[in-house]
Enzyme design. Structure first.
Site, PDB file in Angstrom:
ATOM      1  N   HIS A 374       0.805  -1.229   0.000  1.00  0.00           N
ATOM      2  CA  HIS A 374       0.000   0.000   0.000  1.00  0.00           C
ATOM      3  C   HIS A 374       0.831   1.269   0.000  1.00  0.00           C
ATOM      4  O   HIS A 374       0.281   2.361   0.128  1.00  0.00           O
ATOM      5  CB  HIS A 374      -0.905   0.064   1.232  1.00  0.00           C
ATOM      6  N   LYS A 565      -8.176  13.936   5.666  1.00  0.00           N
ATOM      7  CA  LYS A 565      -7.327  12.751   5.544  1.00  0.00           C
ATOM      8  C   LYS A 565      -6.273  12.862   6.637  1.00  0.00           C
ATOM      9  O   LYS A 565      -6.159  13.914   7.279  1.00  0.00           O
ATOM     10  CB  LYS A 565      -6.658  12.685   4.168  1.00  0.00           C
ATOM     11  N   ARG A 566      -5.480  11.812   6.856  1.00  0.00           N
ATOM     12  CA  ARG A 566      -4.407  11.923   7.822  1.00  0.00           C
ATOM     13  C   ARG A 566      -3.474  13.077   7.436  1.00  0.00           C
ATOM     14  O   ARG A 566      -3.326  13.388   6.244  1.00  0.00           O
ATOM     15  CB  ARG A 566      -3.622  10.603   7.864  1.00  0.00           C
ATOM     16  N   LYS A 571       0.857  14.594   1.672  1.00  0.00           N
ATOM     17  CA  LYS A 571      -0.529  14.881   1.299  1.00  0.00           C
ATOM     18  C   LYS A 571      -0.759  16.381   1.091  1.00  0.00           C
ATOM     19  O   LYS A 571      -1.781  16.802   0.582  1.00  0.00           O
ATOM     20  CB  LYS A 571      -1.486  14.320   2.355  1.00  0.00           C
ATOM     21  N   THR A 673      -8.478   6.682  -1.224  1.00  0.00           N
ATOM     22  CA  THR A 673      -9.828   6.136  -1.383  1.00  0.00           C
ATOM     23  C   THR A 673     -10.855   7.205  -1.042  1.00  0.00           C
ATOM     24  O   THR A 673     -12.000   7.131  -1.484  1.00  0.00           O
ATOM     25  CB  THR A 673     -10.045   4.904  -0.479  1.00  0.00           C
ATOM     26  N   LYS A 677     -14.773   8.357  -2.701  1.00  0.00           N
ATOM     27  CA  LYS A 677     -16.030   8.618  -1.981  1.00  0.00           C
ATOM     28  C   LYS A 677     -16.608   9.973  -2.385  1.00  0.00           C
ATOM     29  O   LYS A 677     -17.816  10.102  -2.615  1.00  0.00           O
ATOM     30  CB  LYS A 677     -15.775   8.590  -0.467  1.00  0.00           C
TER      31      LYS A 677
HETATM   32  C1  TH1 Z   1      -2.694   3.743   2.674  1.00  0.00           C
HETATM   33  C2  TH1 Z   1      -2.093   4.525   1.525  1.00  0.00           C
HETATM   34  O1  TH1 Z   1      -1.343   5.608   2.012  1.00  0.00           O
HETATM   35  C3  TH1 Z   1      -3.218   5.036   0.631  1.00  0.00           C
HETATM   36  O2  TH1 Z   1      -2.709   5.670  -0.500  1.00  0.00           O
HETATM   37  C4  TH1 Z   1      -4.116   3.877   0.194  1.00  0.00           C
HETATM   38  O3  TH1 Z   1      -5.254   4.357  -0.470  1.00  0.00           O
HETATM   39  C5  TH1 Z   1      -4.565   3.073   1.406  1.00  0.00           C
HETATM   40  O4  TH1 Z   1      -3.451   2.647   2.158  1.00  0.00           O
HETATM   41  C6  TH1 Z   1      -5.354   1.834   1.006  1.00  0.00           C
HETATM   42  O5  TH1 Z   1      -4.712   1.122   0.008  1.00  0.00           O
HETATM   43  C7  TH1 Z   1      -1.717   3.221   3.665  1.00  0.00           C
HETATM   44  N1  TH1 Z   1      -1.955   3.174   4.966  1.00  0.00           N
HETATM   45  C8  TH1 Z   1      -0.921   2.634   5.673  1.00  0.00           C
HETATM   46  C9  TH1 Z   1      -0.873   2.455   7.042  1.00  0.00           C
HETATM   47  C10 TH1 Z   1       0.259   1.894   7.617  1.00  0.00           C
HETATM   48  C11 TH1 Z   1       1.317   1.521   6.839  1.00  0.00           C
HETATM   49  C12 TH1 Z   1       1.289   1.689   5.470  1.00  0.00           C
HETATM   50  C13 TH1 Z   1       0.140   2.256   4.887  1.00  0.00           C
HETATM   51  S1  TH1 Z   1      -0.194   2.623   3.268  1.00  0.00           S
HETATM   52  C14 TH1 Z   1       0.293   1.700   9.114  1.00  0.00           C
END
Ligand code: TH1
Length: 829
Positions: A374, A565-566, A571, A673, A677
Site C-alpha cells: 500500500h 485525511k491523515r 498529502k 480512497t 467517496k
Molecule cells: C494507505 C495509503 O497511504 C493510501 O494511499 C491507500 O489508499 C490506502 O493505504 C489503502 O490502500 C496506507 N496506509 C498505511 C498504514 C500503515 C502503513 C502503510 C500504509 S499505506 C500503518
C-alpha cells in the site's frame, strides 16, 4: 413522502426467504425481550440506551442465524476459504448499515417512533470502533462488506484493541490526544468466544533433535505464553442472507497469577505480570505510513498472526486432507507487510509440529500467501532488527535465514552476471545492525504481489521492487482500490440515493456501473434541479454541524472545498493553506473585486510523534482564527478545522463537498480512497496526477476534474536536474508574501517563530514534497474552479458526470478482481 414510502423506493425489495417476517417475532418485540433478559433491565420503562442495545441484540440474533447457516454451508460444500489478515479495520458505526443490509430499517423506525425515539438520534450516540489509522483500515472494512455482499467464503482477522486511534481535540489551535476507550460500556456487536483460546509464545529457546529419518528437527519451547481469545464481529451482505465474520483477537493472561510470587506475598507483582500480557492488544499504534519499530508492535503482529494461523490449521485439519491440499482449500491475503510474519509462522508449524520437509512446507506457503503493498514511501517500508527478532521469535529468525539462504542461492544461479543483485534483494540488510526487510519476505513467500492503483503498481515494477520483477515476472499485479456504495452512497447520502433510485431503480446499490445511465439525465433540467437540491440539503446539514461544533456560521451556497485525511507532508495540506492565505491577502487588497464565497474545510489527525504534521494543524487553526474574525473577508472566506475526523464525520462531509482536495505530490499516494467517496457523491476533484486520481480522470472525463501540477516523472526529473525552492520564492511575489507571513507573527501574535520549521522545510530544507514547484499550477486550478462554479448549469452537469463515471470504483468490482485474479474462489450462494 413518508419515511416508509421512500425506503420502499430506495431499496431492493426483500426476497421472501429473507423477509423479517420469516422470523416468528418482530424486531421490536425481540428488542424488548433482550432489554429484560439480556441486559437485565426493566423493559416497561425505556430509555434511548436500552432501545439501542435491545435493537443491537435483536439485529445480532438475525445475523447469527444466517451466519451459522453460512458456516455450515462452507463446510458442507468444501469451499475454498479466504483469510484476510489486517492489523487495522475501520468499520464505522454498525447499526444503520446492518439494518440496511438485513432490510430492517423500516421496522426499527417504527419500533422507535412508537416509543418517541428516532433512529437518527440513537445512531448519533452510537460509538464507532477506531481500530485503524486511515485508508488501509477503511479499505479492509469496505472489502469485508463487498465479500459478504458477493457471498464469498471469507474471514477477516485482526486485533481487538482496547483503545482505538486517539480522539483528537483542538486546544488553542493545537492537536491534543485523548484516549479512545471505545469499550467502556461494552459492546454487543462483538461476540466474545472465551473457549476459542490459543496460546502464543514469545522469547524462549529452540532445541534441536533428530527424527527417525535422521533429519534435523527444531522445537521452540519456554519463554512467555500469552493467550489469544477470539471476538467475532458479524458482517452481513446486502440483502442476500449471507453473513461473514471478522475475528478480532484479544490478549489474555496465560495464567491468572504467578503462584510462586503470589505465595511469597508479592500480590501486586503477580498481578503486574497478568497486566503486561494484556498489554499486547491494549492500543493501536497511531502512525499511518511510518512504522515505529517498537517491540510491542512486533508482538502485536506475531500475536494475531499466530492465533490466526492456528485457527486456519485447526479448521483445515477437520477436513482430514493431505497437507498439499492446504493451498487448494485456503488462501491468505496479507494487508501490507504487518502480518507477513505469517509466512515463517506457517513454515514453523509445518516443519516443527507437522514434521513436513522444507520443500513440502515451502511449496505450500508459496501457494497460499498473497501480499498487498500500500505504500512506496521509503520510511514506511517495514524492517525489524535481526537482534529483536532473534530474541522475541528465535525460531522464526532461523527460518527467515534459511528462506533467504535458499532464495539467494537461486538468484546467484539465475543471474550469474549480476553480482550485486543478491544483496539488493536479500531479506536481510547488510551492515552493523542487520534488519529483516518485511516486504522482501512477503514477496518471496507469496504467489501474488499487488499494488492498489495503476500508477502505484507501475512504480512498484519500475522502481521499488524492480529487481523482483525480473526474478518473479508473473507475481506482480494491480488491483485498484474501491469503496463500498452501501456506506459511501446509500447510507451517507439518503437524498441522492432517493433521487438515483427514482430514476434508475435500486439496482445500483449492488451494481454500481448502473450509474452510467445518469449520463442520459444530465440534459434533463428538472433532474439537474433535484440534483442541486440534494446537494444543498447535505450542505445545510454540514453547516449546522459546523455551527454547533466550531461556533462559526458558514454560507451553504459558498463552495465547500474539503481536504480530510491523515496529516502527512506528502498529502500537502500545507499547499492548501498557503493558497488560502494568498486568497485572504487578495481580498483584503482588492475589496472591490467580487469573489465567489468559499468555505475551506480541513480535518484529520497527525501521528502524536510527527512534529511537522502537528505544526501544520496549528498553522491551519491559526489562519482560521485570523480569517474568520476579519470583517473584511468573512463574507467571502471561511476556514474550518473539524476536530476528530473519523468514519462518522466522513459520512457527513462526503455528500456535502463541492471540491475534493487530492493534492499529494505525484508518486507518493499509493491510491487514496477518499477521492473515490467524494467523486461518487458528485464532488469535483482538484487533484494531482497521483494514485487513483489518474484512473478517476479517465472515467469521469478530463473535463469533469481539475488536474494540476507535476506528474510523477516530472517530479523525479526536476529533482534530478536540481530543484531550488529559493528560485520560486524570489520570482513569485504573491507566494513570497505568504511565506514571509508564516515566518512572522502575523498568525501568532507575539510568537514569530511558531512556524519557522515549516518555512525552513519549504526553503532551506529543499521543499522535499515540491509544494512551491506546484504552487502556481494549484492557484490557477482554483481560479478555474471559482470561475466555473458560478455557472451552476455547467457545474451540476459536471457533478452528475462524476457520479456517473464512478461505477468502476466500487469495492464490489475490486473484490471480484481479487477473487478471480488472485484468490481463485467463488461465491457460495
Ligand atoms: C494507505 C495509503 O497511504 C493510501 O494511499 C491507500 O489508499 C490506502 O493505504 C489503502 O490502500 C496506507 N496506509 C498505511 C498504514 C500503515 C502503513 C502503510 C500504509 S499505506 C500503518
Amino acid at each position: 413522502k413518508e419515511v416508509k414510502d421512500y425506503l420502499r423506493l430506495l431499496d431492493k425489495p426483500l426476497d421472501e426467504s429473507e423477509a423479517p417476517e420469516a422470523r416468528n417475532s418482530a424486531l421490536g418485540e425481540d428488542a424488548l425481550w433482550h432489554v429484560l433478559y439480556s441486559l437485565g433491565q426493566d423493559n416497561t420503562h425505556l430509555t434511548e440506551r436500552k432501545c439501542y442495545w435491545g435493537l443491537v441484540l435483536a439485529v445480532r440474533d438475525r445475523m447469527l442465524e444466517k451466519w451459522s447457516e453460512v458456516q455450515r454451508r462452507y463446510y458442507k460444500n468444501d469451499d475454498k476459504r479466504l483469510y484476510y489478515l489486517s492489523l487495522e479495520f475501520l468499520p464505522g458505526k454498525f447499526l444503520r448499515g446492518n439494518l440496511l443490509a438485513l432490510g430492517l430499517e423500516n421496522e426499527a423506525h417504527e419500533f422507535l417512533r412508537e416509543r418517541g425515539f428516532s433512529l437518527d438520534e440513537i445512531i448519533a450516540k452510537e460509538c464507532e470502533p477506531g481500530l485503524g489509522n486511515g485508508g488501509l483500515g477503511r479499505l479492509a472494512s469496505c472489502y469485508m462488506d463487498s465479500m459478504a455482499t458477493y457471498g464469498l467464503p471469507a474471514y477477516g482477522y485482526g486485533i481487538r484493541y482496547s483503545y482505538g486511534l486517539f480522539r483528537q481535540e483542538i486546544r488553542n489551535g493545537q492537536q491534543v490526544e485523548q484516549p479512545d476507550n471505545w469499550l467502556h460500556e461494552g459492546t454487543h456487536w462483538l461476540i466474545p468466544r472465551p473457549y476459542k483460546l490459543y496460546p502464543v509464545r514469545f522469547y524462549g529457546t529452540v532445541y534441536e533433535w533428530l527424527d527417525d529419518n535422521g533429519i534435523l528437527r527444531h522445537d521452540w519451547r519456554g519463554g512467555d505464553l500469552v493467550m489469544a481469545m477470539a471476538n467475532d464481529v458479524l458482517v452481513p451482505g446486502y440483502r442476500n442472507g449471507h453473513v461473514n465474520s471478522v475475528r478480532l483477537w484479544e490478549a489474555r493472561p496465560h495464567k491468572e497469577f504467578v503462584l510462586s510470587s503470589f505465595n511469597a506475598g508479592d500480590y501486586i507483582g503477580s498481578v503486574q505480570e497478568k497486566i503486561s500480557d494484556e498489554n499486547i492488544s491494549m492500543v493501536l499504534y497511531p502512525s499511518d505510513d511510518a512504522p515505529e519499530g517498537k517491540t510491542l508492535r512486533l508482538k502485536q503482529q506475531y500475536f494475531f498472526v499466530a492465533a490466526t494461523m492456528h485457527d486456519m490449521v485447526r479448521r483445515f485439519k477437520k477436513l482430514n486432507k493431505p497437507w498439499d491440499q492446504l493451498p487448494e482449500k485456503n488462501v491468505v491475503q496479507l494487508n501490507e507487510t504487518h502480518p507477513s510474519i505469517a509466512i515463517p509462522e506457517l513454515m514453523r508449524i509445518l516443519l516443527d509440529e507437522e514434521l513436513l520437509s522444507w520443500e513440502e512446507a515451502w511449496y505450500i506457503c508459496q501457494k497460499l500467501f498473497a501480499y498487498t503493498n500500500h505504500t512506496v514511501l521509503p520510511e514506511a517500508l517495514e524492517t525489524w532488527t535481526v537482534e529483536l527478532m532473534e530474541q522475541l521469535l528465535p525460531r522464526h529468525m532461523q527460518i527467515i535465514y534459511e528462506i533467504n539462504r535458499r532464495f539467494l542461492e537461486d538468484v546467484r544461479l539465475h543471474f550469474r552476471d549480476e553480482p550485486d543483485l543478491p544483496s539488493r534483494v536479500s531479506l536481510i540488510t547488510a551492515g552493523p545492525e542487520p534488519r529483516v526487510r518485511m516486504s522482501h519476505l512477503a514477496i518471496v513467500g507469496s504467489f501474488s504481489v499487488n499494488g492498489v492503483s495503476a500508477l502505484h503498481t507501475q512504480i512498484l515494477r519500475d522502481r521499488v521492487f524492480h529487481d523482483f520483477i525480473r526474478i518473479f515476472p508473473d507475481r506482480f499485479n494491480n488491483k485498484t482500490n474501491g469503496v463500498t456504495p452501501r456506506r459511501w452512497l446509500r447510507q451517507c447520502n439518503v437524498p441522492l440515493s432517493w433521487l438515483l433510485s427514482e430514476h434508475l431503480g435500486c439496482g445500483w446499490v449492488t451494481d454500481l456501473n448502473q450509474l452510467e445511465k445518469l449520463r442520459e439525465l444530465v440534459d434533463v433540467e428538472e433532474f439537474r434541479h433535484d440534483w442541486e437540491q440534494c446537494r444543498l440539503t447535505n450542505k445545510k446539514r454540514l453547516a449546522d454541524y459546523i455551527e454547533k461544533m466550531n461556533g462559526i456560521t458558514v454560507n451553504p451556497h459558498s463552495i465547500f472545498d474539503v481536504q480530510v485525511k491523515r496529516f502527512h507532508e506528502y498529502k500537502r495540506q500545507l499547499l492548501n493553506i498557503l493558497h488560502i492565505i494568498s486568497l485572504y491577502n487578495n481580498i483584503r487588497k482588492k475589496p472591490e473585486v467580487k469573489m465567489q464565497p468559499c468555505t475551506f474545510i480541513f480535518g484529520g489527525k497527525a501521528a502524536p510523534s510527527y512534529r511537522m504534521a502537528k505544526d501544520i494543524i496549528y498553522l491551519i487553526n491559526c489562519v482560521a482564527r485570523r480569517v474568520n474574525s476579519d470583517p473584511h473577508t468573512r463574507n467571502f472566506l471561511k476556514v474550518i478545522f473539524l476536530a476528530n475526523y473519523n468514519v462518522s464525520l466522513a459520512q457527513l462531509l462526503v455528500p456535502a463537498t463541492d471540491v475534493s482536495e487530492q493534492i499529494s505530490t505525484a508518486g507518493y499516494e499509493a491510491s487514496g480512497t477518499g477521492n473515490m467517496k467524494f467523486a461518487l457523491n458528485g464532488a469535483l476533484t482538484l487533484g494531482t496526477r497521483d494514485g487513483s486520481n489518474i484512473e478517476i480522470a479517465e472515467r469521469v472525463g478530463d473535463g469533469n476534474i481539475y488536474l494540476f501540477g507535476l506528474c510523477e516523472q516530472e517530479v523525479i526529473d526536476l529533482r534530478r536536474r536540481g530543484y531550488d525552492p529559493w528560485d520560486i520564492y524570489k520570482n513569485d511575489s504573491e507566494l513570497r508574501e505568504v511565506l514571509d507571513m508564516i515566518n512572522s507573527d502575523q498568525f501568532t501574535p507575539g510568537d514569530p517563530t511558531a512556524f519557522s520549521s515549516i518555512f525552513n522545510s519549504l526553503l532551506s530544507g529543499g521543499d522535499p514534497f515540491m509544494i512551491l514547484a506546484d504552487y502556481r499550477a494549484y492557484v490557477e486550478a482554483h481560479k478555474r474552479i471559482a470561475h466555473e462554479y458560478v455557472d451552476r448549469e455547467l457545474w451540476i452537469k459536471k457533478s452528475i458526470m462524476n457520479t456517473a463515471g464512478m461505477g468502476f470504483f466500487s469495492s464490489d468490482r475490486a473484490i471480484k478482481e481479487y477473487s478471480e485474479g488472485i484468490w481463485d474462489i467463488a461465491p457460495d450462494v
